[in-house]
Design an enzyme around this catalytic site. Structure first.
Site, PDB file in Angstrom:
ATOM      1  CB  CYS A 130      28.761  28.021  44.375  1.00  0.00           C
ATOM      2  SG  CYS A 130      29.330  29.320  42.958  1.00  0.00           S
ATOM      3  CB  CYS A 133      26.554  30.841  43.264  1.00  0.00           C
ATOM      4  SG  CYS A 133      27.652  30.043  42.539  1.00  0.00           S
ATOM      5  CG  ASP A 134      25.295  30.347  47.150  1.00  0.00           C
ATOM      6  OD1 ASP A 134      24.745  30.544  46.821  1.00  0.00           O
ATOM      7  OD2 ASP A 134      25.515  28.749  47.536  1.00  0.00           O
TER       8      ASP A 134
END
Ligand code: FAD
Ligand code: NAP
Length: 310
Positions: A130, A133-134
């Site tokens: 992701c 997200c990261d």
């Protein structure tokens, strides 16, 4: 006894709930996480009509907010199975059993793993699925992205705002992604490609990953590519474990429906990415959801008076 249970609050499930609720049916939307589904993991969506471009979580919020107004109830829960009791169905979650006249399955899919050495060991320590997200954890680092589909190429583009460089590792010599996305990647000076190449191992030290072993599938040449992180986008698997005993899936786990979103079990429908279908997009998920949301109304009316034609 509810009229409709919708399982999964991605764009398909939220639209199904909207349509069914607006038909004055009692609707319970069950979701195991935050409403929005994969849109929550998508930075920008620019192919949803009506919006030039919109952040995925923002579109999720816009789809969710009208539901309460139309009377949709929302419950947190992980659905573990459906029991067909003839006139009604039981939906079992990790904490409750609900009874309902109809069910709409909208559980979508999950990212596939590469299945190579080091992938699990360095998950969360360099290995990610992701970018939204990261990605920000990898400022000024060199990153690898595996895959050649829309997800891989689009997320590689997203990662260029943080990374010093992004190398897309693809097992063939041409991309599967839409042309417009491909062209952006080819034009981006931070993106390069390793064609005809697969990752065979992810390496690292005690702290985090440090690189990956790459094999050229044509020449069989092997080399180690240094990288601070690797983002894996090699396709999706359906989230249908809970329904495997119902006989509504194909051999790969995708749910088979007709054009009215009906499965082989009367009163059970499936919508969105979880269906066996050609194009998995927010637009097609929303289209499926609207059809099923309207079909459940007709099904319930027909059960009241079997002479009603559907
Ligand atoms: P999902 O969005 O996957 O939602 C399913 C929901 O069901 C999830 O919230 C999940 O938590 C829930 N769920 C699953 N199992 C259970 C269970 N057992 N119990 C309870 N709840 C459960 N499409 C576009 O049109 N434009 C884009 O730009 C775009 N970008 C994308 C980027 C990425 C990285 C990815 C992976 C996909 C992208 N897509 C894009 C595709 C799009 O996100 C999907 O087609 C769409 O979200 C499918 O909607 P859905 O409602 O069917 O499933
Ligand atoms: P996908 O389209 O299935 O692409 C997966 C990619 O991974 C393919 O390029 C495939 O190679 C490669 N691959 C598969 N298994 C592999 C393995 N074991 N090792 C190495 N490479 C492997 O999946 P996706 O890109 O996640 O897209 C999923 C769906 O979401 C699609 O319907 C897509 O259109 C949609 N989506 C849309 C958007 C958008 O509209 N902007 C963005 C993201 C996703 P091959 O090409 O050789 O098969």
């Amino acid at each position: 006894m509810l009229d409709v249970i919708v399982i999964g609050a991605g764009p398909a499930g939220m639209t199904a709930a909207l349509y069914a609720s607006r038909s004055n049916l009692s609707v319970l939307l069950i979701e195991r996480g935050a409403p929005g589904g994969q849109m929550n993991n998508t930075a920008e969506i620019e192919n949803y009509p009506g919006f030039d471009r919109i952040m995925g979580p923002e579109l999720a919020e816009k789809m969710y907010s009208p539901l309460e107004k139309f009377g949709t109830k929302h419950a947190y829960g992980i659905v573990e199975g459906i029991n067909d009791c003839g006139d009604y169905k039981e939906v079992k979650t990790d904490s409750e059993i609900y009874q309902t006249k109809t069910v709409i399955i909208a559980t979508g899919c999950e990212h596939r793993q590469l299945g190579v050495k080091g992938e699990q060991e360095f998950a969360g320590r360099g290995v990610s699925y992701c970018a939204v997200c990261d990605g920000a954890f990898f400022r000024n680092r060199k990153l690898l992205v595996v895959g050649g589909g829309d997800s891989a190429v689009e997320e590689a583009l997203f990662l260029t705002q943080f990374a010093s460089e992004v190398v897309i590792v693809h097992r063939r010599d041409e991309l599967r992604a839409q042309k417009i996305i491909q062209n952006r990647a080819f034009a981006n000076p931070k993106i390069s490609f390793l064609w005809d190449s697969v990752v065979t191992e992810i390496k690292g030290n005690k702290m985090s990953m440090t690189g990956a072993v790459i094999e050229n599938v044509r020449t069989k040449e092997i080399h180690e590519e240094e990288a601070g992180g690797i983002f894996i986008y090699v396709g999706l698997d359906p989230l249908t474990e809970a329904f495997k005993d119902t006989g509504i899936t194909n051999e790969d786990g995708w749910i088979i429906t007709d054009t009215q979103m009906r499965t082989s079990v009367p009163g059970v429908y499936a919508v969105g990415d979880v269906r066996e279908k050609e194009l998995r997009q927010v637009t097609t998920a929303v289209g499926d959801g609207s059809i099923a949301g309207q079909q459940v109304f007709q099904f319930i009316e027909e059960q009241k008076d079997p002479k009603t034609t559907v």
